[in-house]
Design an enzyme around this catalytic site. Structure first.
Site, PDB file in Angstrom:
ATOM      1  CG  HIS A   1      12.677  54.919  39.832  1.00 15.57           C
ATOM      2  ND1 HIS A   1      11.544  55.428  39.034  1.00 15.57           N
ATOM      3  CD2 HIS A   1      12.551  55.251  40.995  1.00 15.57           C
ATOM      4  CE1 HIS A   1      11.218  56.357  39.918  1.00 15.57           C
ATOM      5  NE2 HIS A   1      11.757  56.203  41.013  1.00 15.57           N
TER       6      HIS A   1
ATOM      7  CG  ASP B   1      14.148  54.404  48.557  1.00 15.56           C
ATOM      8  OD1 ASP B   1      14.692  54.984  49.138  1.00 15.56           O
ATOM      9  OD2 ASP B   1      13.361  53.729  47.921  1.00 15.56           O
TER      10      ASP B   1
HETATM   11  N1  CMC Z   1      15.337  43.524  41.016  1.00 10.11           N
HETATM   12  C1  CMC Z   1      15.258  42.594  40.186  1.00 10.11           C
HETATM   13  N2  CMC Z   1      14.296  42.521  38.962  1.00 10.11           N
HETATM   14  C2  CMC Z   1      13.778  43.742  39.064  1.00 10.11           C
HETATM   15  C3  CMC Z   1      13.818  44.745  39.845  1.00 10.11           C
HETATM   16  C4  CMC Z   1      14.689  44.813  40.947  1.00 10.11           C
HETATM   17  N3  CMC Z   1      14.786  45.603  41.898  1.00 10.11           N
HETATM   18  N4  CMC Z   1      13.137  45.833  39.522  1.00 10.11           N
HETATM   19  C5  CMC Z   1      12.421  45.514  38.521  1.00 10.11           C
HETATM   20  N5  CMC Z   1      12.694  44.269  38.054  1.00 10.11           N
HETATM   21  C6  CMC Z   1      12.186  43.411  36.894  1.00 10.11           C
HETATM   22  C7  CMC Z   1      11.296  42.778  37.411  1.00 10.11           C
HETATM   23  O1  CMC Z   1      11.341  41.435  37.951  1.00 10.11           O
HETATM   24  C8  CMC Z   1      10.479  42.316  35.934  1.00 10.11           C
HETATM   25  O2  CMC Z   1      11.105  41.568  35.465  1.00 10.11           O
HETATM   26  P1  CMC Z   1       9.836  40.635  34.367  1.00 10.11           P
HETATM   27  O3  CMC Z   1       9.638  41.316  32.998  1.00 10.11           O
HETATM   28  O4  CMC Z   1      11.193  39.341  33.866  1.00 10.11           O
HETATM   29  O5  CMC Z   1       8.894  39.899  35.370  1.00 10.11           O
HETATM   30  C9  CMC Z   1      10.841  43.762  35.516  1.00 10.11           C
HETATM   31  O6  CMC Z   1      11.975  44.273  35.772  1.00 10.11           O
HETATM   32  C10 CMC Z   1       9.640  45.011  35.599  1.00 10.11           C
HETATM   33  O7  CMC Z   1       9.578  45.150  36.943  1.00 10.11           O
HETATM   34  P2  CMC Z   1       8.006  45.871  37.424  1.00 10.11           P
HETATM   35  O8  CMC Z   1       8.343  45.633  38.879  1.00 10.11           O
HETATM   36  O9  CMC Z   1       6.895  45.371  36.673  1.00 10.11           O
HETATM   37  O10 CMC Z   1       8.550  47.224  36.977  1.00 10.11           O
HETATM   38  P3  CMC Z   1       8.257  48.724  37.565  1.00 10.11           P
HETATM   39  O11 CMC Z   1       8.082  49.542  36.536  1.00 10.11           O
HETATM   40  O12 CMC Z   1       6.825  48.554  38.167  1.00 10.11           O
HETATM   41  O13 CMC Z   1       9.271  48.708  38.758  1.00 10.11           O
HETATM   42  C11 CMC Z   1       9.691  49.165  41.011  1.00 10.11           C
HETATM   43  C12 CMC Z   1       9.410  49.692  39.504  1.00 10.11           C
HETATM   44  C13 CMC Z   1      10.519  50.339  41.775  1.00 10.11           C
HETATM   45  C14 CMC Z   1       8.478  48.732  41.692  1.00 10.11           C
HETATM   46  C15 CMC Z   1      10.613  48.052  40.851  1.00 10.11           C
HETATM   47  O14 CMC Z   1      11.978  48.196  40.457  1.00 10.11           O
HETATM   48  C16 CMC Z   1      10.981  47.512  42.370  1.00 10.11           C
HETATM   49  O15 CMC Z   1      10.191  46.690  42.933  1.00 10.11           O
HETATM   50  N6  CMC Z   1      12.205  47.615  42.897  1.00 10.11           N
HETATM   51  C17 CMC Z   1      12.471  47.108  44.154  1.00 10.11           C
HETATM   52  C18 CMC Z   1      11.973  48.205  45.573  1.00 10.11           C
HETATM   53  C19 CMC Z   1      12.488  49.394  45.333  1.00 10.11           C
HETATM   54  O16 CMC Z   1      13.631  49.751  45.430  1.00 10.11           O
HETATM   55  N7  CMC Z   1      11.559  50.513  45.499  1.00 10.11           N
HETATM   56  C20 CMC Z   1      12.139  51.838  45.448  1.00 10.11           C
HETATM   57  C21 CMC Z   1      11.843  52.772  44.234  1.00 10.11           C
HETATM   58  S1  CMC Z   1      12.634  54.260  44.314  1.00 10.11           S
HETATM   59  C22 CMC Z   1      11.695  55.223  45.725  1.00 10.11           C
HETATM   60  C23 CMC Z   1      10.729  55.725  45.193  1.00 10.11           C
HETATM   61  O17 CMC Z   1      10.586  56.898  44.388  1.00 10.11           O
HETATM   62  O18 CMC Z   1       9.468  55.369  45.789  1.00 10.11           O
END
Ligand code: CMC
Length: 378
Positions: free
Chosen positions: A261, A315
């Site tokens: 998140h 989720d």
């Molecule tokens: N599984 C594996 N690695 C992850 C995940 C995950 N679910 N989430 C983040 N990471 C890693 C990512 O690969 C990255 O690694 P590196 O630095 O080595 O490249 C690092 O953590 C940062 O990731 P990011 O995507 O740049 O970080 P963010 O702050 O944009 O992430 C997120 C937030 C929700 C987009 C992401 O965690 C994600 O894509 N999760 C899966 C989708 C999901 O479950 N979404 C629902 C969010 S909660 C409902 C809502 O409020 O919308």
């Protein structure tokens, strides 16, 4: 002030002042108007949360009854909107239908009086009042079934299940869905709320602003994650396959849906409450292999990625709860939207109350001073 350094995704940049909800991501704390989400999940219900979000205080019994009565009075779609729903293609996703449906609801509702906050509030109540029927009706149309006339006696959660399935839900199912609606109602400046506020800042009405927010919520990185979590759990094939599946995913650098998140570096407090609901539901209605797979996956991901702040988000457990309630997978994200409409509309009213048009800058990376080349010389 001119910001010259790009902050990708505007991470951590305040986009507005708001008194609606608060998150402390390090401590896993979420509150609506100062009240912790765990207390609301245990003691409140969705209609009361709508009142809390919109009026910034818990309602008296008579205030709550009056609001619930007005919401119920808007529950029927009416002939024009019903015809619109029945005319929607059966292909496509229910979120696309909802986006169109909210815009269409605006077309059959009174035109807003920009100078009259009572007219703003009326529009918000029309949206919240009709949404449960609208979402369920779009799904009935997709399934080629007749629309169900809403029941004015039921809660929003109960009416949604009734209009979706054509039969009154039992008390446990209605309460569990109601609790899920409480948990998803509001979550500070996420992508869909930001989209809603940006559109609102042009002084448009709440029908088009919430329609835009639905578009933002649809994506897999936001609300669309819940249906992907379910498909992911199904594809794993059982708790004993979790380890092998996880290794394959991480080797391919793929994200695990339902984890991570932008603001929480600990387990999402809403995931705790949803897990409680799942536990209760599986105790009374029998467990499923998916739930056991989810528990095994949570344990493994937390052990491997927890040190990087990657824990279950809201989720992760919602999909298995909704599946157990008999809700089709494609309707999971529209349920998120049904709930989040309350938060978006609170933001719509807050933004309109003290508006400034959003117009951010950009850092230009293109070419400059390019001369036009006529077609024959290219
Ligand atoms: N599984 C594996 N690695 C992850 C995940 C995950 N679910 N989430 C983040 N990471 C890693 C990512 O690969 C990255 O690694 P590196 O630095 O080595 O490249 C690092 O953590 C940062 O990731 P990011 O995507 O740049 O970080 P963010 O702050 O944009 O992430 C997120 C937030 C929700 C987009 C992401 O965690 C994600 O894509 N999760 C899966 C989708 C999901 O479950 N979404 C629902 C969010 S909660 C409902 C809502 O409020 O919308």
């Amino acid at each position: 002030m001119t910001q010259t350094e790009l902050v990708p995704g505007l991470a951590g940049i305040p986009a507005a002042e708001s008194s609606i909800s608060f998150i402390n991501g390090a401590e896993g704390l979420l509150s609506y108007r100062g009240i912790r989400i765990e207390e609301l999940a245990a003691q409140s219900h969705f209609e009361e949360v709508v009142s809390l979000l919109w009026d910034a205080k818990l309602p008296s019994q008579s205030e709550l009854d009056a609001l619930s009565g007005r919401l119920k009075s808007h529950r029927e779609l009416g002939p024009a909107l019903s015809k619109f729903v029945l005319g929607l293609p059966q292909s496509g996703h229910p979120m696309e239908a909802l986006q169109a449906g909210l815009a269409a609801l605006g077309m059959v509702s009174p035109v807003l009086d920009d100078n009259d906050p009572a007219s703003w509030r009326d529009a918000c109540e029309r949206i919240m009042g009709a949404a449960s029927t609208l979402i369920a009706s779009c799904e009935r149309n997709r399934q080629g079934k007749e629309l169900v006339t809403p029941d004015p006696e039921l809660s929003i959660a109960g009416n949604f299940l009734y209009c979706l399935n054509g039969e009154k839900p039992d008390a446990i199912r209605e309460r569990i869905l109601d609790c899920a609606l409480v948990l998803h109602a509001e979550h500070t400046m996420n992508a869909s709320t930001f989209a809603c506020r940006v559109v609102t800042s042009t002084e448009t009405n709440p029908y088009t602003a919430t329609s835009a927010a639905v578009g933002a919520l649809f994506g897999p990185l936001h609300g669309g994650a819940n249906e992907r979590v379910l498909r992911q759990l199904e594809s794993i094939g059982g708790p004993d396959k979790v380890q092998e599946w996880f290794e394959r995913k991480t080797a391919a650098k793929e994200k695990i849906m339902g984890f991570g998140h932008r603001v929480y570096s600990t387990k999402d407090p809403r995931a705790h409450s949803l897990q409680e609901l799942a536990r209760e539901l599986f105790k009374t209605h029998g467990s499923t292999p998916l739930y056991d797979t989810a528990l095994a996956l949570e344990e493994l991901v937390t052990a491997k990625l927890g040190s990087r702040g990657i824990y279950p988000n809201v989720d992760f457990f919602s999909g298995i709860v909704y599946q157990k309630l008999g809700i089709p997978t494609d309707v999971f994200t529209p349920i998120f939207a049904l709930s989040r409409l309350s938060g978006w509309l609170a933001h719509w009213m807050e933004q309109r109350g003290d508006n400034k048009l959003f117009r951010p800058g950009q850092i230009y990376t293109g070419r400059k001073d390019v001369t036009y080349t006529p077609m024959g010389e290219r």
